[in-house]
Design an enzyme around this catalytic site. Structure first.
Site, mmCIF file in Angstrom:
data_model
loop_
_atom_site.group_PDB
_atom_site.id
_atom_site.type_symbol
_atom_site.label_atom_id
_atom_site.label_comp_id
_atom_site.label_asym_id
_atom_site.label_seq_id
_atom_site.Cartn_x
_atom_site.Cartn_y
_atom_site.Cartn_z
ATOM 1 N N ALA A 63 16.640 40.752 26.948
ATOM 2 C CA ALA A 63 17.846 40.294 26.950
ATOM 3 C C ALA A 63 17.961 38.935 26.846
ATOM 4 O O ALA A 63 19.105 38.213 26.759
ATOM 5 C CB ALA A 63 18.708 40.833 27.965
ATOM 6 N N ALA A 64 16.918 38.204 26.886
ATOM 7 C CA ALA A 64 16.655 36.756 26.850
ATOM 8 C C ALA A 64 17.515 36.271 25.219
ATOM 9 O O ALA A 64 18.237 35.310 25.229
ATOM 10 C CB ALA A 64 15.628 35.944 26.856
ATOM 11 N N GLY A 65 17.137 37.006 24.329
ATOM 12 C CA GLY A 65 17.610 36.560 22.872
ATOM 13 C C GLY A 65 19.079 37.183 22.672
ATOM 14 O O GLY A 65 19.899 36.328 22.235
ATOM 15 N N ASP A 66 19.310 38.074 23.498
ATOM 16 C CA ASP A 66 20.832 38.724 23.501
ATOM 17 C C ASP A 66 21.682 37.434 24.360
ATOM 18 O O ASP A 66 22.846 37.262 23.605
ATOM 19 C CB ASP A 66 20.875 39.893 24.295
ATOM 20 C CG ASP A 66 20.463 41.011 23.678
ATOM 21 O OD1 ASP A 66 20.124 40.903 22.322
ATOM 22 O OD2 ASP A 66 19.692 42.050 24.384
HETATM 23 O O1 RIB Z 1 17.348 43.015 23.586
HETATM 24 C C1 RIB Z 1 17.170 44.074 24.786
HETATM 25 C C2 RIB Z 1 17.788 45.331 24.711
HETATM 26 O O2 RIB Z 1 17.156 45.755 23.575
HETATM 27 C C3 RIB Z 1 17.701 46.499 25.632
HETATM 28 O O3 RIB Z 1 18.457 46.280 26.661
HETATM 29 C C4 RIB Z 1 17.787 47.681 25.181
HETATM 30 O O4 RIB Z 1 18.350 48.534 25.444
HETATM 31 C C5 RIB Z 1 17.345 47.448 23.763
HETATM 32 O O5 RIB Z 1 18.386 47.702 22.911
#
Ligand code: RIB
Length: 297
Positions: free
Chosen positions: A247-250
């Site tokens: 989730a760092a990119g998110d």
């Molecule tokens: O970017 C990380 C996410 O990628 C995770 O939370 C997983 O569910 C996938 O969608």
């Protein structure tokens, strides 16, 4: 305040912390197991809301416990979930996290692959009301294409995170305002080598010829590279000891969008996003690791 609409995936993450990522044919035992809310779309929505953004989401979860937990987490962060349908089985992600924080992710799409054009039509008011739309590629590509067309008709700026990576048509890229791939996704989009900064710049410039106004390549510990109409800038990463990069990119994408809604410039938004993602890699989990604005300050 300007509004962000995230259209994308929601997954329950099933995470095994392992001594190293297994090789083909190898069986290893995990050190720890965690189940926690994830999905690139939901992560980006929660991250933006926790950073003070005004956020709504369109997507699907199953009519099951996982779906309920994901909805609760979004609500708790302050995300408007009226555009999320509950039907079928919630998507899952099987994630292995190694001791140095690297991961492997296998998706079981579930309800995410049922997101349809009709879902978008049903929530068209959310598109009309927003200023920025953020999407990824964990929902059907046909729906992403449909949203891009509607967004350009309504003159809404789309930020696309092309993950999981796959080639996209020039027509689709032409309707994207901001593209935020990592190095692997950039390679998958262009088929070009991306091992050096010069190669990454060359590949990003090729994508810009499709009409994308702004490209940011996230490069992990190497930082990020921002290319827009006026500038090309390398933002170094903050040095931290990584625990889990999930989730760092998110978080980077969400923070960049929140920066824009608050009137920051492109480079200021990218610097803010760099700080946010540095915090995320020092913590375990996807949505569990996302900081509030107070924590970032
Ligand atoms: O970017 C990380 C996410 O990628 C995770 O939370 C997983 O569910 C996938 O969608």
């Amino acid at each position: 305040m300007k509004k962000i609409l995230v259209i994308g995936s929601l997954n329950m993450d099933l995470v095994a912390h392992v001594p190293h990522l297994p090789h083909p044919g190898e069986t290893i035992s995990s050190i720890k197991f965690q189940q926690s809310p994830g999905g690139k779309g939901a992560n980006q929505a929660v991250a933006a809301a926790k950073l003070g953004g005004n956020v709504a989401m369109i997507g699907r979860v199953g009519a099951d416990d996982h779906g309920q937990m994901l909805l609760n987490n979004l609500r708790q962060a302050g995300v408007d979930v009226t555009g999320i349908r509950q039907e079928g089985t919630t998507g899952m992600a099987f994630i292995n996290v190694s001791k140095d924080g690297e991961n492997h992710i296998i998706l079981v799409p579930g309800a995410n692959h049922k997101v349809s054009r009709a879902d978008i039509d049903d929530s068209i008011h959310l598109i009309q009301a927003c200023d920025f739309i953020i999407m990824q590629l964990e929902i059907p590509l046909d729906v992403v294409d449909y949203v891009l067309t509607i967004a350009s008709e309504h003159q809404k700026e789309v930020i696309l995170n092309p993950a999981p990576g796959q080639p996209l048509s020039t027509k689709m890229l032409g309707m994207v305002h901001t593209l935020i791939p990592n190095e692997t996704e950039l390679q998958q989009l262009t088929g070009m080598p991306v091992t050096t900064i010069d190669e990454i710049v060359a590949a990003a410039l090729v994508l810009k010829t499709s009409g994308v106004a702004r490209i940011i390549v996230t490069m992990g510990e190497k930082g990020s590279l921002l290319l827009n109409e006026e500038l090309q800038v390398h933002i170094p990463a903050v040095k931290v000891i990584p625990v889990d990069t999930t989730a760092a990119g998110d978080a980077y994408i969400a923070a960049f969008a929140v920066g824009l809604t608050k009137g920051l410039s492109d480079s200021e938004s990218a610097e803010f996003a760099t700080l946010v993602s540095a915090i995320v890699v020092t913590r375990e989990g996807a949505q569990l690791s996302l900081p509030t604005l107070e924590e970032v300050k």
